[in-house]
Design a protein around this motif. Sequence first.
Motif, PDB file in Angstrom:
ATOM      1  N   PRO A  53       0.837  -1.210   0.000  1.00 55.77           N
ATOM      2  CA  PRO A  53       0.000   0.000   0.000  1.00 55.77           C
ATOM      3  C   PRO A  53       0.864   1.249   0.000  1.00 55.77           C
ATOM      4  O   PRO A  53       1.909   1.297   0.656  1.00 55.77           O
ATOM      5  N   LYS A  77     -10.278  -2.128  -0.537  1.00 51.61           N
ATOM      6  CA  LYS A  77      -8.935  -2.242  -1.094  1.00 51.61           C
ATOM      7  C   LYS A  77      -8.188  -0.941  -0.902  1.00 51.61           C
ATOM      8  O   LYS A  77      -8.776   0.134  -0.846  1.00 51.61           O
ATOM      9  N   THR A  78      -6.874  -1.061  -0.802  1.00 49.11           N
ATOM     10  CA  THR A  78      -6.026   0.128  -0.718  1.00 49.11           C
ATOM     11  C   THR A  78      -5.227   0.265  -2.012  1.00 49.11           C
ATOM     12  O   THR A  78      -5.019  -0.705  -2.743  1.00 49.11           O
ATOM     13  N   GLU A 103       0.482   4.030   1.448  1.00 45.96           N
ATOM     14  CA  GLU A 103       0.610   4.714   2.731  1.00 45.96           C
ATOM     15  C   GLU A 103       1.826   4.226   3.523  1.00 45.96           C
ATOM     16  O   GLU A 103       2.258   4.887   4.469  1.00 45.96           O
ATOM     17  N   THR A 159      -2.031   0.440  -4.183  1.00 47.03           N
ATOM     18  CA  THR A 159      -0.664  -0.058  -4.099  1.00 47.03           C
ATOM     19  C   THR A 159       0.204   0.662  -5.131  1.00 47.03           C
ATOM     20  O   THR A 159      -0.286   1.350  -6.020  1.00 47.03           O
ATOM     21  N   SER A 194      -5.502   3.121  -9.989  1.00 47.33           N
ATOM     22  CA  SER A 194      -5.589   3.524  -8.580  1.00 47.33           C
ATOM     23  C   SER A 194      -7.011   3.817  -8.136  1.00 47.33           C
ATOM     24  O   SER A 194      -7.319   3.761  -6.948  1.00 47.33           O
TER      25      SER A 194
END
Length: 475
Positions: free
Chosen positions: A106, A122-123, A108, A125, A134
């Motif tokens: 991810p 979902k995040t 972040e 990546t 995205s």
Amino acid sequence: MKKIVISLFIFLLVAPSLSLAAEGRDTAQQIKTFMKEVLEEYHIPGASLAVVYNGQTIFQDSWGTMSDGSGVTEDTTFLIGSVSKPLTSLAIMKLVEDGKIKLDEPIETYIPWFTYQTDGRKTITVRHLLEQTSGISAYDGMKVTDQQGRDKENGITHAVTELSGVKLSRIPGEAYEYNSANYLLLGAIIEAVSNQSFSAFMDTHIFSPLGMNNTTADYESAVDKGFVPGFHSWFGKPVKGDGLYDLSGAPYGYMSSTTSDLTKFIKFMLNGGELLTEQSLKQLQTPPENGERYGLGWRFPRSGNKYPYHTGATPEYKSEIFFIPEKDLGAVLLTNKYHELEAVSYLSIMEGIRSIMNGKNPDLVQLDVSTQWITLGVVLLLIIIFLISLIRLKRRSTINKKVWVSTGVLSIIFAVGLIPLFTYSMGISWRTVGLFVPDIKFLVQCLSAILAVYGLLLFLIIAVKQKYQDLNIDR
């Protein structure tokens, strides 16, 4: 007899080379003839083209001038637009090999200060950013790209901060939507994990190892290398621009380079080198799965032979690069004029080069500026209609006040709503319209102004007539 046999043997050895040399000269001449026609048809002030085959630059030529009057050469600096993205993806892969980035991690993990609104399933990546999946919409991306006036030291951070908090339009990884903001975020990740500015990292770890000594990722270096404004296109004709350069835009579209440098990049992508392992290079060369058209920083044709390519554009420059590993063939084209409605015509240039290299005759697509002329025709027609309408209204002794007031109100409403309606229907911001289709922006503004003036003049004429009627009644 022995001399004859030896002479015949030597001739058989040399003849194929002579044939190949003659074929090469014919190909080069065909490319030159084609490019001359292209520059005349599309009114391109300056261009530079290089073709790589079997590890060698087999063709390189330049034509025309830059906006400062200097002649174009293989070392002339052009903005390369989104051809910057494959170079950014190369930097990401370099950091992957160095163990500083994981593609499926991810984002972040690397830039925790950047936030986005999602349903939580979902995040985003790093791979999602590379593959343009995205979930950040292109419209939201346009709000923070192609901007002027940012801090040259922290431009990327400032732009990403502006984007922070964005609401995703789609679930990450589920749909392709081309968006330069994805590569803006990759630039921020590169800065975060390397503890260097994006331009410094690119200079040290990408450009220098590849020998791309005239390629830059910051404005001051670009100016030092000779960057000058390019050209907008108004009705197909070049008009010198103001040299727009987004100080935060290098990761996605504001690197500058030359055909000489980009041939080195092509050779690396074809044959590899010490910069990346063969496995990592293969990932960059490989088409995406499930028939998708965007891989790790490279586009791939929807049908036919799946080879990596990328186009690029800023408001004043246009570029294209491709390479075909199976044929050990690649090429790069840089030009200093652009207009979004001319994009299809520009794409046909490189298609023509590929046709020539495949032994076929190139097709030259005519430059189409019909949209501009039709819009201009509408503007002129409205002016005539409105003038006639106003003259007739002024000459009438009696009028249907309700009808004409309603007409004036509708005219004002259309004037106010025309630009928002136009941008909504096109899915782009008004600022972006001005950057990439400036003549259309001007004509739409003319339409809006004409409608507004017509509505106001209607109210004025009605008010004057009402005043005279009131005076006559008083008498």
